[in-house]
Write a protein that holds these residues in place. Structure first.
Motif, PDB file in Angstrom:
ATOM      1  N   LYS A 237      28.395  36.657  24.109  1.00  0.00           N
ATOM      2  CA  LYS A 237      29.738  37.255  24.136  1.00  0.00           C
ATOM      3  C   LYS A 237      30.015  38.022  25.437  1.00  0.00           C
ATOM      4  CE  LYS A 237      30.098  35.636  20.029  1.00  0.00           C
ATOM      5  NZ  LYS A 237      30.769  34.334  19.813  1.00  0.00           N
ATOM      6  N   GLN A 238      29.179  37.841  26.446  1.00  0.00           N
ATOM      7  CA  GLN A 238      29.493  38.433  27.735  1.00  0.00           C
ATOM      8  C   GLN A 238      30.620  37.646  28.398  1.00  0.00           C
ATOM      9  OE1 GLN A 238      26.296  39.606  30.268  1.00  0.00           O
ATOM     10  NE2 GLN A 238      25.120  40.536  28.601  1.00  0.00           N
ATOM     11  N   ILE A 239      31.329  38.322  29.297  1.00  0.00           N
ATOM     12  CA  ILE A 239      32.578  37.801  29.842  1.00  0.00           C
ATOM     13  C   ILE A 239      32.352  37.298  31.265  1.00  0.00           C
ATOM     14  CG2 ILE A 239      34.946  38.403  30.468  1.00  0.00           C
ATOM     15  CD1 ILE A 239      34.722  40.624  28.261  1.00  0.00           C
ATOM     16  N   PHE A 240      32.788  36.074  31.544  1.00  0.00           N
ATOM     17  CA  PHE A 240      32.668  35.467  32.860  1.00  0.00           C
ATOM     18  C   PHE A 240      34.075  35.255  33.421  1.00  0.00           C
ATOM     19  CE2 PHE A 240      28.660  34.906  30.943  1.00  0.00           C
ATOM     20  CZ  PHE A 240      27.723  34.537  31.892  1.00  0.00           C
ATOM     21  N   VAL A 241      34.272  35.620  34.684  1.00  0.00           N
ATOM     22  CA  VAL A 241      35.617  35.612  35.240  1.00  0.00           C
ATOM     23  C   VAL A 241      35.577  35.171  36.699  1.00  0.00           C
ATOM     24  CG1 VAL A 241      35.485  38.063  35.886  1.00  0.00           C
ATOM     25  CG2 VAL A 241      37.719  37.006  35.479  1.00  0.00           C
ATOM     26  N   THR A 242      36.625  34.466  37.139  1.00  0.00           N
ATOM     27  CA  THR A 242      36.750  34.051  38.536  1.00  0.00           C
ATOM     28  C   THR A 242      37.701  34.984  39.273  1.00  0.00           C
ATOM     29  OG1 THR A 242      38.521  32.500  37.928  1.00  0.00           O
ATOM     30  CG2 THR A 242      36.263  31.626  38.043  1.00  0.00           C
ATOM     31  N   ASP A 243      37.474  35.118  40.594  1.00  0.00           N
ATOM     32  CA  ASP A 243      38.273  36.059  41.383  1.00  0.00           C
ATOM     33  C   ASP A 243      38.643  35.443  42.736  1.00  0.00           C
ATOM     34  OD1 ASP A 243      39.543  38.555  41.759  1.00  0.00           O
ATOM     35  OD2 ASP A 243      37.860  39.269  42.974  1.00  0.00           O
ATOM     36  N   PRO A 244      39.687  34.607  42.783  1.00  0.00           N
ATOM     37  CA  PRO A 244      40.167  34.046  44.041  1.00  0.00           C
ATOM     38  C   PRO A 244      41.155  35.002  44.719  1.00  0.00           C
ATOM     39  CG  PRO A 244      41.395  33.111  42.233  1.00  0.00           C
ATOM     40  CD  PRO A 244      40.401  34.068  41.627  1.00  0.00           C
ATOM     41  N   ASP A 245      41.930  34.488  45.672  1.00  0.00           N
ATOM     42  CA  ASP A 245      42.861  35.320  46.435  1.00  0.00           C
ATOM     43  C   ASP A 245      44.325  35.100  46.071  1.00  0.00           C
ATOM     44  OD1 ASP A 245      40.961  36.603  48.128  1.00  0.00           O
ATOM     45  OD2 ASP A 245      40.796  34.769  49.313  1.00  0.00           O
ATOM     46  N   TYR A 246      44.622  34.383  45.007  1.00  0.00           N
ATOM     47  CA  TYR A 246      45.996  33.947  44.767  1.00  0.00           C
ATOM     48  C   TYR A 246      46.981  35.084  44.510  1.00  0.00           C
ATOM     49  CZ  TYR A 246      44.141  29.236  44.740  1.00  0.00           C
ATOM     50  OH  TYR A 246      43.532  28.065  45.108  1.00  0.00           O
ATOM     51  N   SER A 247      46.527  36.202  43.980  1.00  0.00           N
ATOM     52  CA  SER A 247      47.462  37.297  43.730  1.00  0.00           C
ATOM     53  C   SER A 247      48.067  37.815  45.032  1.00  0.00           C
ATOM     54  CB  SER A 247      46.759  38.445  43.000  1.00  0.00           C
ATOM     55  OG  SER A 247      46.465  38.072  41.673  1.00  0.00           O
ATOM     56  N   TRP A 248      47.263  37.838  46.102  1.00  0.00           N
ATOM     57  CA  TRP A 248      47.782  38.277  47.395  1.00  0.00           C
ATOM     58  C   TRP A 248      48.681  37.211  48.005  1.00  0.00           C
ATOM     59  CZ3 TRP A 248      49.020  42.263  50.003  1.00  0.00           C
ATOM     60  CH2 TRP A 248      49.204  42.211  51.392  1.00  0.00           C
ATOM     61  N   PHE A 249      48.237  35.954  47.912  1.00  0.00           N
ATOM     62  CA  PHE A 249      49.055  34.867  48.457  1.00  0.00           C
ATOM     63  C   PHE A 249      50.438  34.831  47.806  1.00  0.00           C
ATOM     64  CE2 PHE A 249      44.890  32.297  49.079  1.00  0.00           C
ATOM     65  CZ  PHE A 249      44.574  33.056  50.181  1.00  0.00           C
ATOM     66  N   ASN A 250      50.484  35.105  46.487  1.00  0.00           N
ATOM     67  CA  ASN A 250      51.721  34.959  45.721  1.00  0.00           C
ATOM     68  C   ASN A 250      52.435  36.284  45.459  1.00  0.00           C
ATOM     69  OD1 ASN A 250      51.308  32.153  45.499  1.00  0.00           O
ATOM     70  ND2 ASN A 250      49.933  32.450  43.756  1.00  0.00           N
TER      71      ASN A 250
END
Length: 423
Positions: A237-250
């Motif tokens: 039940k541990q959480i895995f997450v991705t962190d790209p740059d799209y929030s800044w781009f958009n």
């Protein structure tokens, strides 16, 4: 006599031209390339994966909506290729594809929505409702949306948690399907009414009470870049997450990237965050196999922009950039991720949303459709849509109904592929 000689000459030239054209074709060219093959007229099969196309074919790889997909490849020497244009289901592996479709597969376009990104679908079985996000400026990326499946036809309405959640870009069920885990990809100092500060974060939402809680909003004092998509390991039940740059781009956040693009594991019991991979240009979709032994992460680096602290925002598409799903082994009780390997190169656009079915099939939203792959990355079939699919989720008592959402549309498929039970 002269007329007869002229006609004979023309006949010779035409015959010679046909022979020359045929000689220029590859000897293994497949004919027909595409044919109808299923229980409905909207099912077609691509023979031998179109591995040898007749010349002169041409694939437009520029990002032009409804143009860049494989189905719009120009193959003038084989008219059968046009069958792809109106098909809902395109099968590449005939035996398995027809088995997974079943006897009565259906595709329905259910809701026309704005051209904004529609993401983070999460199904709550106890409510029989499907929650999703709409990343649509200038309204502050609020509120979210909910599909009520208890009525026929289903209804679509707006939904606002308390406190509001700013720009959920990824989502999954949590606590055996009773809660929603959102990867909130946006952040600035003044959100909602009354204005409050929010940052890129993991948020837990209880749909029964409408209350949301922040689980994680920094990495040792640095803001995350985006927190794009999220998955929960089925046993730990541990959480895995991705962190790209799209929030800044958009323009979803007012802080330029402070961390390298990466993927993380978060232990909600201890609060510890662990780096699991920093080799992908823009890590995006993420999903586990049902037993948790394999993790899939997509790299959508073919769509990227500038990281400059000021100036132009937005992203552009490069057909030669990363558009690949990678597989990783997961060991040591779900805590070690290793043995990265290329799994699938998207046939169209980039592999955005990522899910694994109960059978172990890997599904990814790639351009105007969803690709269905087996556990070694072989493409079995594609569901075709008339809009770009960002993500999708299974719904219903048997989890055999798939809802797909993206730019401009929400649609559903009924077939024999079954979703995993809620985590």
């Amino acid at each position: 006599m002269r007329q007869a000689t002229l006609s004979g000459a023309w006949l010779f030239l035409l015959t010679s031209s046909n022979v020359l054209a045929q000689s220029l074709q590859p000897s293994g060219a497949i004919s027909p390339v595409v044919e109808k093959c299923g229980p409905n007229d909207n099912v077609v099969c691509v023979n031998k994966y179109a591995s040898v196309l007749p010349y002169h074919f041409f694939r437009n790889t520029s990002y032009i909506p409804n143009i860049f997909d494989f189905k719009n490849t120009s193959v003038p020497s084989d008219p059968s290729f046009q069958l792809l244009s109106n098909a809902s289901f395109v099968i590449f592996d005939r035996a398995r594809g027809l088995e997974y479709l079943g006897g009565t597969p259906t595709y329905d376009f259910v809701f026309k929505v704005s051209d904004a990104v529609h993401e983070a679908p999460v199904y709550i079985p106890s409510q029989n409702k499907l929650y999703l996000s709409q990343l649509a400026p200038p309204a502050g990326y609020l509120p979210q949306l909910v599909v009520d499946l208890n009525v026929q036809p289903p209804t679509l309405s707006e939904y606002l948690p308390n406190p509001p959640i700013y720009a959920p870009n990824g989502g999954t069920s949590y606590a055996n399907g009773t809660l929603i885990l959102f990867a909130a990809s946006g952040g600035n100092i003044s959100i909602g009414n009354p204005p409050t500060e929010q940052r890129v974060s993991l948020r837990l939402l209880d749909p029964a009470t409408n209350q949301s809680t922040v689980l994680l909003n920094n990495y040792f004092g640095s803001y995350f870049n985006c927190l794009d998509d999220v998955a929960v390991h089925p046993t730990t039940k541990q959480i895995f997450v991705t962190d790209p740059d799209y929030s800044w781009f958009n323009s979803l956040t007012d802080t330029p990237p402070q961390l390298p693009t990466a993927s993380y594991r978060f232990d909600p019991n201890t609060g510890a965050t662990f780096l699991i991979d920093d080799t992908l240009q823009q890590p995006n979709g993420i999903a586990f196999t049902p037993d948790g032994s394999t993790l899939y992460i997509s790299d959508t680096g073919a769509v990227a922009g500038s990281k400059a602290p000021t100036g132009y925002h937005g992203a552009s598409y490069n057909a030669t950039g990363p558009a690949t799903v990678y597989a990783f082994d997961v060991t040591h009780n779900g805590t070690r991720v290793s043995n990265k390997r290329a799994f699938y190169l998207a046939q169209s656009w980039v592999p955005d949303g990522l899910k694994v079915s109960r059978e172990g099939l890997v599904l990814t939203g790639a351009g105007n459709g969803v690709d269905v792959l087996d556990d070694v990355g072989q493409l079995i079939m594609r569901v075709q849509t008339n809009y770009t699919v960002q993500n999708f989720a299974w719904v219903g008592s048997d989890l055999k109904e798939l809802w797909m959402m993206g730019n401009g549309g929400i649609s559903r498929v009924r077939w024999n592929i079954q979703g995993q039970l809620p985590t």
